[in-house]
Design a protein around this motif. Sequence first.
Motif, PDB file in Angstrom:
ATOM      1  N   GLY A  75       5.765  -4.906  -0.827  1.00  0.00           N
ATOM      2  CA  GLY A  75       4.404  -4.492  -1.154  1.00  0.00           C
ATOM      3  C   GLY A  75       3.373  -4.923  -0.136  1.00  0.00           C
ATOM      4  N   PHE A  76       2.138  -5.170  -0.625  1.00  0.00           N
ATOM      5  CA  PHE A  76       1.039  -5.406   0.313  1.00  0.00           C
ATOM      6  C   PHE A  76       0.952  -6.840   0.812  1.00  0.00           C
ATOM      7  CE2 PHE A  76      -0.590  -6.603  -3.731  1.00  0.00           C
ATOM      8  CZ  PHE A  76      -1.729  -7.365  -3.581  1.00  0.00           C
ATOM      9  N   LYS A  77       1.695  -7.780   0.190  1.00  0.00           N
ATOM     10  CA  LYS A  77       1.943  -9.147   0.690  1.00  0.00           C
ATOM     11  C   LYS A  77       0.670  -9.940   1.032  1.00  0.00           C
ATOM     12  CE  LYS A  77       5.100  -7.956   3.833  1.00  0.00           C
ATOM     13  NZ  LYS A  77       5.598  -6.623   3.457  1.00  0.00           N
ATOM     14  N   GLU A  78      -0.425  -9.673   0.332  1.00  0.00           N
ATOM     15  CA  GLU A  78      -1.624 -10.498   0.509  1.00  0.00           C
ATOM     16  C   GLU A  78      -1.482 -11.768  -0.330  1.00  0.00           C
ATOM     17  OE1 GLU A  78      -4.046  -9.957   2.533  1.00  0.00           O
ATOM     18  OE2 GLU A  78      -3.537  -7.917   3.189  1.00  0.00           O
ATOM     19  N   GLN A  79      -2.425 -12.721  -0.150  1.00  0.00           N
ATOM     20  CA  GLN A  79      -2.365 -13.982  -0.906  1.00  0.00           C
ATOM     21  C   GLN A  79      -2.405 -13.727  -2.406  1.00  0.00           C
ATOM     22  OE1 GLN A  79      -5.331 -16.896   0.116  1.00  0.00           O
ATOM     23  NE2 GLN A  79      -4.752 -18.271  -1.543  1.00  0.00           N
ATOM     24  N   ARG A  80      -3.216 -12.749  -2.828  1.00  0.00           N
ATOM     25  CA  ARG A  80      -3.292 -12.435  -4.258  1.00  0.00           C
ATOM     26  C   ARG A  80      -1.926 -12.007  -4.783  1.00  0.00           C
ATOM     27  NH1 ARG A  80      -7.400 -11.056  -7.764  1.00  0.00           N
ATOM     28  NH2 ARG A  80      -8.929 -10.946  -6.069  1.00  0.00           N
ATOM     29  N   SER A  81      -1.170 -11.234  -3.982  1.00  0.00           N
ATOM     30  CA  SER A  81       0.146 -10.790  -4.397  1.00  0.00           C
ATOM     31  C   SER A  81       1.088 -11.975  -4.562  1.00  0.00           C
ATOM     32  CB  SER A  81       0.721  -9.808  -3.376  1.00  0.00           C
ATOM     33  OG  SER A  81       1.969  -9.298  -3.811  1.00  0.00           O
ATOM     34  N   PHE A  82       1.013 -12.932  -3.649  1.00  0.00           N
ATOM     35  CA  PHE A  82       1.842 -14.129  -3.742  1.00  0.00           C
ATOM     36  C   PHE A  82       1.486 -14.931  -4.996  1.00  0.00           C
ATOM     37  CE2 PHE A  82       2.731 -18.626  -2.640  1.00  0.00           C
ATOM     38  CZ  PHE A  82       4.102 -18.521  -2.483  1.00  0.00           C
ATOM     39  N   ASN A  83       0.182 -15.057  -5.274  1.00  0.00           N
ATOM     40  CA  ASN A  83      -0.263 -15.787  -6.467  1.00  0.00           C
ATOM     41  C   ASN A  83       0.249 -15.137  -7.745  1.00  0.00           C
ATOM     42  OD1 ASN A  83      -1.623 -17.591  -4.852  1.00  0.00           O
ATOM     43  ND2 ASN A  83      -3.618 -16.611  -5.088  1.00  0.00           N
ATOM     44  N   HIS A  84       0.205 -13.817  -7.796  1.00  0.00           N
ATOM     45  CA  HIS A  84       0.685 -13.113  -8.988  1.00  0.00           C
ATOM     46  C   HIS A  84       2.200 -13.221  -9.113  1.00  0.00           C
ATOM     47  CE1 HIS A  84      -2.746 -10.756 -10.791  1.00  0.00           C
ATOM     48  NE2 HIS A  84      -3.331 -11.311  -9.743  1.00  0.00           N
ATOM     49  N   SER A  85       2.902 -13.218  -7.995  1.00  0.00           N
ATOM     50  CA  SER A  85       4.357 -13.405  -8.038  1.00  0.00           C
ATOM     51  C   SER A  85       4.690 -14.777  -8.607  1.00  0.00           C
ATOM     52  CB  SER A  85       4.947 -13.256  -6.634  1.00  0.00           C
ATOM     53  OG  SER A  85       4.698 -11.971  -6.107  1.00  0.00           O
ATOM     54  N   LEU A  86       3.916 -15.780  -8.211  1.00  0.00           N
ATOM     55  CA  LEU A  86       4.108 -17.121  -8.761  1.00  0.00           C
ATOM     56  C   LEU A  86       3.799 -17.148 -10.255  1.00  0.00           C
ATOM     57  CD1 LEU A  86       2.626 -19.489  -6.005  1.00  0.00           C
ATOM     58  CD2 LEU A  86       5.029 -19.065  -6.550  1.00  0.00           C
ATOM     59  N   ALA A  87       2.775 -16.386 -10.686  1.00  0.00           N
ATOM     60  CA  ALA A  87       2.415 -16.353 -12.112  1.00  0.00           C
ATOM     61  C   ALA A  87       3.552 -15.759 -12.940  1.00  0.00           C
ATOM     62  CB  ALA A  87       1.137 -15.541 -12.309  1.00  0.00           C
ATOM     63  N   TYR A  88       4.154 -14.672 -12.458  1.00  0.00           N
ATOM     64  CA  TYR A  88       5.320 -14.104 -13.137  1.00  0.00           C
ATOM     65  C   TYR A  88       6.462 -15.119 -13.180  1.00  0.00           C
ATOM     66  CZ  TYR A  88       3.499  -9.285 -13.158  1.00  0.00           C
ATOM     67  OH  TYR A  88       2.773  -8.153 -13.406  1.00  0.00           O
ATOM     68  N   SER A  89       6.693 -15.775 -12.056  1.00  0.00           N
ATOM     69  CA  SER A  89       7.785 -16.751 -11.971  1.00  0.00           C
ATOM     70  C   SER A  89       7.548 -17.917 -12.915  1.00  0.00           C
ATOM     71  CB  SER A  89       7.919 -17.268 -10.532  1.00  0.00           C
ATOM     72  OG  SER A  89       8.161 -16.206  -9.638  1.00  0.00           O
ATOM     73  N   ASN A  90       6.304 -18.370 -12.993  1.00  0.00           N
ATOM     74  CA  ASN A  90       5.975 -19.489 -13.873  1.00  0.00           C
ATOM     75  C   ASN A  90       6.243 -19.128 -15.334  1.00  0.00           C
ATOM     76  OD1 ASN A  90       4.519 -22.207 -14.233  1.00  0.00           O
ATOM     77  ND2 ASN A  90       3.390 -20.854 -15.608  1.00  0.00           N
TER      78      ASN A  90
END
Length: 413
Positions: A75-90
């Motif tokens: 995907g677009f791999k911005e910081q927001r995308s990384f943060n949301h990926s962490l939120a799903y993982s959490n």
Amino acid sequence: MLRRLFYLFIFFAPFTSFFAISAWLRLPVVINQLLFVFLVLAIFIRGRLKSKWILTEDLLLIGLLIFVWLSFLLGFKEQRSFNHSLAYSNAIVFYFFVSKYVIEVLNIKSIQIAAVIYRSFLLCSFIIIIDFIGINFFDFSLRRLFSPVIDGKISNMNYFIRTNIFTVAGVAEEPGHMANFYNIYFGISLYYLYCKHHFSKFKWVIVLFVCSHISLLSSAGIVLAIFSFLFIYFMNRIENFSISRKNLFWIGTVFVLCTVLLIISFLNNADYNIGEIDGIIKKITFNEDTTNLTSSGQRLSQWTRAISNFIDHPFFGNGPGYGVHQDSEGYLSVYLTILSDIGIFALFSFVLFQIVLIAKIMRIQEPIRGFLLFSVITSFLHLFIIADFYQAPIWVLFVVIQLIYSEFKLNIK
């Protein structure tokens, strides 16, 4: 220590902004991370891991997590995308799997978790009702005492004025989310009271439930609760193929009284009520003035954007958090957020996991089945109109359903 931290996490799971340390650092998250640290230490000290605690349907959530990170990489791999990926993982790793592992290690029973949820439900009710009375009649607010002020707002939430009174958010960020958490904990609280044979407390808990929903004034929360009650009632009636004359009498009486009251209320101010009804019809049919969108109109706009973005990248989505990156409102739907941000395979995994849980509930005897169905129906439907996938009470519900079903299977063997 592990047991206490786990119970604290369950107790404070609905507290997504009340007692918040900051805009991002919420009490359930802090407790859950401490739980994980102490769990790792306990595993290290004991020197062994528990096995055979992951169920078949849990693989669907593992698949969902894989799709989240694939979507991030593609995907677009911005910081927001990384943060949301962490939120799903959490949510998946810590809220769900860590909770399941702690239950396995400590041999915790569903009734013990339900007892904690019941006490949390009572505290939430107290806060909701006291805050409603205080803010509307005495210029007093519990939220102002216990929640931090961030960007001029009280823990990301201001009081909303509706029908000439202020609606409160209890311990969550806003009334809609609180109504969802509250409905989840209400169903499990009824399960606890039933198992403990505290039948005399049912009426008081229901009174608290009604008063709290009036204080929240969440349209979705109230409507979904009513829908769930009716669905479960008529499902049981159909299943038993019988309905007594007494039941018919009360249904008819309530229907007639409600009809009479509605007619009197309507005739009392006909012109105003016609306008209100017209507004409601426009909301339901999404036929609103585009210059003055209400909640349903805003949702239609965001849902249309979600479908359009999904069509562009149907398999692995646009990347976690893309909907919020594109428009701060997001897609205002968990299901459409997963579909558009992560893709069709991810949504299929999540929905199939929910279907498996519902199938398990349907195998449990009444009235326990009804209590769990209430929490599930209200929560799963609420996910259509709220945006946050990573709220702790939803994952607590998943864990409790699996635990109750596993105990039920053992009892019938």
